[in-house]
Design a protein around this motif. Structure first.
Motif, PDB file in Angstrom:
ATOM      1  N   ARG B 191       0.838  -1.204   0.000  1.00 54.28           N
ATOM      2  CA  ARG B 191       0.000   0.000   0.000  1.00 54.28           C
ATOM      3  C   ARG B 191       0.866   1.245   0.000  1.00 54.28           C
ATOM      4  N   SER B 199       0.302   9.086  -5.298  1.00 56.90           N
ATOM      5  CA  SER B 199       0.201  10.382  -4.641  1.00 56.90           C
ATOM      6  C   SER B 199       1.187  10.456  -3.489  1.00 56.90           C
ATOM      7  N   ARG B 201       1.833  12.992  -1.837  1.00 58.98           N
ATOM      8  CA  ARG B 201       1.276  13.830  -0.780  1.00 58.98           C
ATOM      9  C   ARG B 201       0.434  12.992   0.171  1.00 58.98           C
ATOM     10  N   ALA B 202      -0.450  12.175  -0.412  1.00 58.32           N
ATOM     11  CA  ALA B 202      -1.293  11.334   0.437  1.00 58.32           C
ATOM     12  C   ALA B 202      -0.415  10.413   1.264  1.00 58.32           C
ATOM     13  N   GLU B 204       2.678  10.854   2.341  1.00 57.82           N
ATOM     14  CA  GLU B 204       3.285  11.570   3.466  1.00 57.82           C
ATOM     15  C   GLU B 204       2.255  11.897   4.523  1.00 57.82           C
ATOM     16  N   ALA B 205       1.049  12.241   4.067  1.00 60.81           N
ATOM     17  CA  ALA B 205       0.016  12.658   5.015  1.00 60.81           C
ATOM     18  C   ALA B 205      -0.458  11.506   5.902  1.00 60.81           C
ATOM     19  N   VAL B 206      -0.250  10.258   5.458  1.00 54.38           N
ATOM     20  CA  VAL B 206      -0.633   9.163   6.353  1.00 54.38           C
ATOM     21  C   VAL B 206       0.585   8.632   7.110  1.00 54.38           C
ATOM     22  N   GLY B 207       1.719   9.305   6.964  1.00 55.67           N
ATOM     23  CA  GLY B 207       2.863   8.956   7.791  1.00 55.67           C
ATOM     24  C   GLY B 207       3.878   8.061   7.127  1.00 55.67           C
ATOM     25  N   ILE B 208       3.823   7.961   5.777  1.00 55.73           N
ATOM     26  CA  ILE B 208       4.804   7.126   5.078  1.00 55.73           C
ATOM     27  C   ILE B 208       6.050   7.953   4.818  1.00 55.73           C
TER      28      ILE B 208
ATOM     29  N   ASN C  47      -1.754  23.042   4.703  1.00 53.34           N
ATOM     30  CA  ASN C  47      -0.447  22.524   4.294  1.00 53.34           C
ATOM     31  C   ASN C  47       0.641  22.849   5.306  1.00 53.34           C
ATOM     32  N   ASN C  50       0.169  20.245   8.254  1.00 49.66           N
ATOM     33  CA  ASN C  50       0.697  18.885   8.079  1.00 49.66           C
ATOM     34  C   ASN C  50       2.035  18.852   7.354  1.00 49.66           C
ATOM     35  N   PHE C  52       3.473  20.296   4.589  1.00 46.47           N
ATOM     36  CA  PHE C  52       3.824  20.451   3.179  1.00 46.47           C
ATOM     37  C   PHE C  52       4.472  21.812   2.941  1.00 46.47           C
ATOM     38  N   ASN C  53       3.990  22.828   3.653  1.00 47.71           N
ATOM     39  CA  ASN C  53       4.587  24.153   3.521  1.00 47.71           C
ATOM     40  C   ASN C  53       5.329  24.501   4.805  1.00 47.71           C
ATOM     41  N   THR C  72       7.119  16.100   7.574  1.00 43.00           N
ATOM     42  CA  THR C  72       5.750  15.856   7.120  1.00 43.00           C
ATOM     43  C   THR C  72       5.221  14.503   7.598  1.00 43.00           C
ATOM     44  N   HIS C  73       6.065  13.459   7.430  1.00 45.08           N
ATOM     45  CA  HIS C  73       5.555  12.126   7.749  1.00 45.08           C
ATOM     46  C   HIS C  73       5.462  11.874   9.239  1.00 45.08           C
ATOM     47  N   PRO C  76       1.392  12.756  11.251  1.00 44.35           N
ATOM     48  CA  PRO C  76       0.316  11.813  11.600  1.00 44.35           C
ATOM     49  C   PRO C  76       0.582  11.074  12.919  1.00 44.35           C
ATOM     50  N   ARG C  82      -5.443  14.171   7.559  1.00 42.14           N
ATOM     51  CA  ARG C  82      -6.083  15.152   6.681  1.00 42.14           C
ATOM     52  C   ARG C  82      -6.640  14.494   5.421  1.00 42.14           C
ATOM     53  N   PHE C  84      -7.745  15.644   1.208  1.00 38.88           N
ATOM     54  CA  PHE C  84      -7.320  16.615   0.210  1.00 38.88           C
ATOM     55  C   PHE C  84      -8.518  17.067  -0.618  1.00 38.88           C
ATOM     56  N   GLN C  88      -6.610  12.586  -3.374  1.00 39.96           N
ATOM     57  CA  GLN C  88      -5.292  11.966  -3.448  1.00 39.96           C
ATOM     58  C   GLN C  88      -5.449  10.517  -3.004  1.00 39.96           C
ATOM     59  N   LEU C 101      -4.650   2.204   3.910  1.00 42.19           N
ATOM     60  CA  LEU C 101      -3.456   3.027   3.739  1.00 42.19           C
ATOM     61  C   LEU C 101      -3.334   3.995   4.915  1.00 42.19           C
ATOM     62  N   GLY C 102      -4.470   4.503   5.362  1.00 37.78           N
ATOM     63  CA  GLY C 102      -4.464   5.456   6.472  1.00 37.78           C
ATOM     64  C   GLY C 102      -4.026   4.819   7.782  1.00 37.78           C
ATOM     65  N   HIS C 104      -1.542   3.070   8.200  1.00 41.47           N
ATOM     66  CA  HIS C 104      -0.119   2.758   8.055  1.00 41.47           C
ATOM     67  C   HIS C 104       0.616   2.715   9.398  1.00 41.47           C
ATOM     68  N   LEU C 105       0.381   3.737  10.208  1.00 39.59           N
ATOM     69  CA  LEU C 105       1.148   3.823  11.456  1.00 39.59           C
ATOM     70  C   LEU C 105       0.602   2.913  12.546  1.00 39.59           C
TER      71      LEU C 105
END
Lengths: 386, 343, 253
Positions: B191, B199, B201-202, B204-208, C47, C50, C52-53, C72-73, C76, C82, C84, C88, C101-102, C104-105
């Motif tokens: 995954r 993506s 961005r997605a 990174e946003a879930v912590g990968i 951004n 989380n 990105f910026n 960034t990583h 979470p 978040r 999008f 995404q 996928l969410g 993950h951690l």
């Protein structure tokens, strides 16, 4: 356990079937001998891929027109390996397994020939006259390979001896291709260096290179009076032109792959006087082999599609060796009898300098004749040297 | 609990595996030259292992590699040297050489963190050239450009001597590879790979951690390529730099494109398809064509490969595996028209 | 649950000021909305949170940790998830995998290795996602590839992916964009459920004023990177500058 049992069962069946078929030699019938040839028909050496078998077929046709060998006509299948060893293996397996050829003949290239050695040993099939002059084909002895050509290492020795006979104080440079070809040339150079207690100035290049100004510049700085080129066809042309443009005029010499009439044509005035080693009589000379070659070419070939030249002569010359061994194997032709004939071949056919194969030596005569470009034409300038 | 995938019908998997191992017996019964066909299948099997690894990297993670022939070469040479010169048992080399190849994957993966698409392709291609030079330079062990003779595979007292033996060795490897790779892509790891591909961005946003997972992908891909290399070296008994041409890397890419990018079965099908096409179909086609004009297999090979790749990219981007899924759904839903299921 | 404190945040791109001294606090358990015209800096703020910026000045604190110092990583890990605005997600993965996928951690290395061997572990892993998917009403789609699913479903998958990580704070970037009226009502219901049933703080960027007014506890209005006002929906509605800025959008609210 069951798998093992069935494996054993199948193997036994196979053995029985194998034994029952033993009288039949693959590729040999009462009217035909089928041989397999693996050439580069569509890779970097594809020009040769056409010329070598075409030259061989001149002689096969001549023999077939005389009724063949003990009534068996020779038929040759040509496979393509594109100069890729893996494809060479695939082609060899196809020829042996699918087409059931009697033997292999004239596989072109060193790494490609070497790649099929395990197959030769597995099937106990001889490969006659691989189209490579690498000394590694017969030294150390390969049980199933029989080489007609004088190795690059031997050629190197002869060239260096020749140079030093002409000029005791010669400073010799060497430009070699950094691959197995060059490695075999270096082996010969090292032997000659040790014998004469000299050091060659060595410059290398990568296969496919087209700029040699660095190497030529270095040799010029080093003051080399004689430069040996272990290249193919392109390299001596470019090297000699580069040197001429730099105002550097040493005596250029080359190994057998540079013994090509195109070198004389393409290099123009820069190539005048170029000396190349050759392991067979020059195709336009008066030796008995070339004379027969030109006669057969007149009779069978269309000069438009098959011009006279060194490559088709080479194919012809190796064919005479193969046919002689097939004849010596006698009427009852099997792989065993053929191997025996090869292992005791005493060749005096005139298409190569005379040589003898024995159980312990599958190499060539080790002799070389020098060919020089004079007035844009190649002529032999020496006797057989070794 | 419902199964997650429509194809998670475990019944078929043992049947398929059994079929794979029965095939040689069938071939033997059918033709005298079965050993030639086994050889072709063996090559296909070795390439399958490699393309599955390549697909994990390029298909799943979206990192293109034009240097996989180099990983293949590293695995082959490492094992040849470790076993024949270092005295390592083949059984161990089968594990160690791929892992070491994976480390090379990490080395090339490092610059990959900053490169994308075409640039990554060029960088990996450069890696291919470097490896070739290295092999020639390390003459002491590799015999330079002379090529290297390699011993037969030898596992727990059994020596694999010919194509028949090798078939069982190689296809055990293929089955293992496919099972492991399938497990991987359906886990967190897979995954993460796919999220990075589609993506970043997605992801990174879930912590990968992008860098970490890209490196892992290179490592795993290297391990599979190395594994294929080990099998190749010991079953073909001779390796040289000529074996691992840059064109081979391109063929690997064609295999996964034709099979279906981002699908394990696709990579397997692609390798099989291309190898069979190259060794069996193209020669037949050539013979037919030669009744009209003089051509050689190699001349039409590039043309056919190029054409096939082009047609697949345009008309069947999901590859052979996608085609199979479509067909299967079509029959399931027959006579209802199942269009747009996968559009 | 910690509050989200944003302090004097300042960021600009190529001379254009995107956020200008923005300060606000999202209290734990709140549904907090960010509104404002296009380019007012709402998504930029997301951004920044989380990672990105990277703002030049200011701080974002969550549970005493300055988020700007985190990669960034790592965000979470602190419990911030978040979604999008432009989806995404991974088309060639099933809906279930997209949601997982969410997680993950939440899935350890050991569980991953175990999962390769044990069917039970695989089922346990799936259960993580199915729980959330049930809540959002997309559990029926679990086996389908995301590719070809309707937009509304993909939108929900996006939210489910954020929720499955069990965040303390969820950032929803225009959850109702592109949805029809029926779906918007559904989204409103979901957002309130996220807060009420899962107890997650919600920070939402939204254009649909009706939705914002209905669900928000408090609203922050941004314009050209500046905070115009922060307050309860009724107060914000009355604010004169808001009326000016949202003339057009505001009137049909």
């Amino acid at each position: 356990m069951k798998l093992k049992m069935s494996l054993v069962g199948i193997t036994i069946t196979l053995l029985l079937v194998g034994c029952a078929k033993k009288e039949l030699t693959p590729g040999v019938t009462d009217t035909e001998i089928l041989i397999g040839n693996i050439q580069d028909l569509s890779g970097p050496m594809k020009e040769l891929g056409y010329l070598l078998p075409a030259g061989a077929n001149l002689y096969f046709q001549y023999i077939n027109d005389q009724g063949g060998i003990y009534g068996r006509k020779i038929r040759m299948l040509v496979e393509d390996h594109q100069y890729n060893p893996q494809k060479a293996v695939a082609a060899a397996k196809k020829l042996i397994e699918k087409d059931q050829v009697f033997c292999l003949y004239q596989v072109i290239g060193t790494s490609t020939s070497e790649a099929i050695i395990p197959i030769l040993e597995e099937y106990k099939i001889p490969l006659v006259a691989p189209a490579t002059q690498s000394g590694t084909m017969s030294r150390p002895l390969r049980r199933y390979i029989f080489q007609t050509d004088t190795g690059y290492d031997k050629q190197m020795n002869v060239l260096i001896d020749y140079i030093l006979r002409q000029d005791k104080n010669a400073r010799i440079g060497l430009i070699y291709q950094d691959d197995n070809y060059g490695a075999n040339a270096l082996k010969g150079a090292a032997e000659a260096e040790a014998r004469h207690k000299i050091t060659l100035q060595k410059e290398s290049y990568q296969r496919g290179a087209s700029d040699f100004s660095g190497q030529v510049g270095n040799l010029m700085k080093g003051g080399a009076t004689h430069v040996i080129i272990a290249g193919i066809v392109r390299e001596p042309i470019i090297i000699m032109k580069t040197a001429a443009a730099m105002g550097y005029r040493p005596q250029f010499l080359g190994l057998s792959p540079t013994m090509d009439h195109r070198v004389a044509i393409a290099a123009g005035p820069a190539g005048e006087g170029y000396i190349a080693a050759n392991f067979a009589p020059l195709w336009n000379s008066d030796a008995p082999g070339p004379v027969l070659y030109r006669k057969l070419h007149d009779k069978y070939a269309d000069p438009k599609t098959l011009p006279l030249g060194m490559y088709s002569y080479y194919g012809f010359a190796t064919a005479t060796v193969l046919v002689e061994a097939l004849k010596n194997a006698g009427k009852d032709l099997t792989r065993a009898s053929f191997l025996q004939a090869l292992n005791s071949l005493d060749y005096k056919g005139g298409s190569f300098p005379d040589f003898k194969w024995t159980r312990t030596n599958h190499g060539s005569s080790g002799k070389v004749v020098l060919v020089q470009v004079k007035n844009g034409k190649q002529v032999e300038i020496s006797d057989w040297l070794d | 609990m419902k199964g997650r995938y429509e194809d998670e019908k475990l019944f078929w998997i043992p049947v398929l595996i059994a079929a794979v191992f029965l095939l040689p017996f069938l071939l033997k019964g059918m033709t005298n030259s079965y050993r030639y066909y086994l050889y072709v299948l063996n090559i296909a099997g070795i390439y399958m292992i490699l393309t599955v690894g390549l697909d994990l990297l390029s298909g799943y993670t979206g990192l293109i590699s034009l240097g996989h022939a180099a990983f293949f070469a590293i695995g082959a040479y490492l094992s040849a040297i470790l076993v024949d010169q270092g005295g390592l048992p083949f059984e161990l080399s089968l594990i160690i050489a791929p892992l070491l190849t994976g480390l090379f994957g990490l080395v090339i993966g490092f610059p990959a963190l900053r490169l994308e698409g075409m640039y990554l392709g060029l960088a990996t291609m450069g890696f291919g050239f470097i490896v070739k030079r290295m092999i020639i330079a390390l003459r002491q062990w590799t015999q330079g450009s002379n090529g290297l003779q390699v011993s037969s595979p030898h596992i727990f007292g059994f020596t694999f001597r010919n194509d028949w033996d090798n078939y069982f060795l190689i296809y055990t490897g293929v089955v293992l590879t496919v099972v492991i790779a399938r497990r991987m892509v359906r886990s967190k790891l897979g995954r993460a790979f796919m999220a990075i591909r589609d993506s970043e961005r997605a992801a990174e946003a879930v912590g990968i951690r992008l860098a970490k997972y890209k490196m892992i992908s290179f490592f795993i891909s290297g391990v599979f390529a190395g594994f294929a290399g080990v099998l190749f070296a010991h079953t073909s008994h001779f390796i040289s730099t000529d074996h691992f041409d840059i064109l081979l890397s391109v063929y690997f890419i064609i295999m996964i494109l034709v099979g279906g990018v981002g699908s394990i079965y696709g990579a397997v099908l692609g390798a099989l398809f291309i190898v069979l096409l190259d060794n069996l179909a193209i020669p037949l086609f050539k013979d037919w064509l030669q009744t009209f004009i003089t051509v050689e297999a190699g001349d039409i090979q590039s043309l056919i490969f190029g054409l096939i790749m082009f047609l697949f990219i345009i008309f069947q981007p999901t590859g052979l595996y996608g085609l199979w899924l479509k067909v299967r759904i079509y029959w399931k839903l027959f006579p209802f028209n199942p269009r747009k299921r996968f559009s | 649950m910690p509050d989200l404190l944003i302090d004097n945040l300042h960021i600009h791109f190529d001379g254009v000021i995107a956020l200008d001294d923005v300060s606000l606090t999202v209290k734990s358990g709140e549904i907090f909305s960010l509104i404002g015209p296009n380019g007012s800096g709402k998504s930029t703020l997301f951004n920044c949170i989380n990672g990105f910026n990277r703002p030049r000045k200011g701080a974002i604190r969550f549970g005493g940790i300055n988020l700007l110092r985190k990669k960034t990583h790592e965000i979470p890990l602190l419990g911030i998830a978040r979604t999008f605005q432009n989806l995404q997600n991974v088309p060639y993965m099933t809906v279930l995998d997209n949601v997982l996928l969410g997680a993950h951690l939440r899935i350890s290395k050991r569980d991953t290795v175990k999962r390769w061997l044990s069917r039970k572990q695989r089922v346990a892993e799936e259960a993580l996602a199915l729980e959330i998917m049930d809540l959002l009403g997309i559990a029926n789609f679990e086996r389908k590839y995301l590719l070809g699913q309707p937009f509304g479903i993909r939108k929900l998958v996006e939210i489910a992916r954020a929720l499955v990580s069990r965040p303390k704070l969820i950032l929803l970037d225009e959850p109702a964009a592109g949805m029809n009226d029926q779906e918007t009502i559904e989204i409103a219901k979901i957002i309130t459920e996220i807060r009420n049933e899962l107890g997650i703080t919600v920070l939402v960027v939204e254009h649909d004023m009706r939705l914002v007014m209905r669900i928000s506890d408090r609203i922050c209005v941004l314009d050209s990177g500046k905070v115009i006002t922060i307050g309860k929906p009724d107060e914000v509605k009355q604010h004169p500058e808001v009326v000016k800025v949202f003339l057009g959008e505001g009137t049909d609210a």
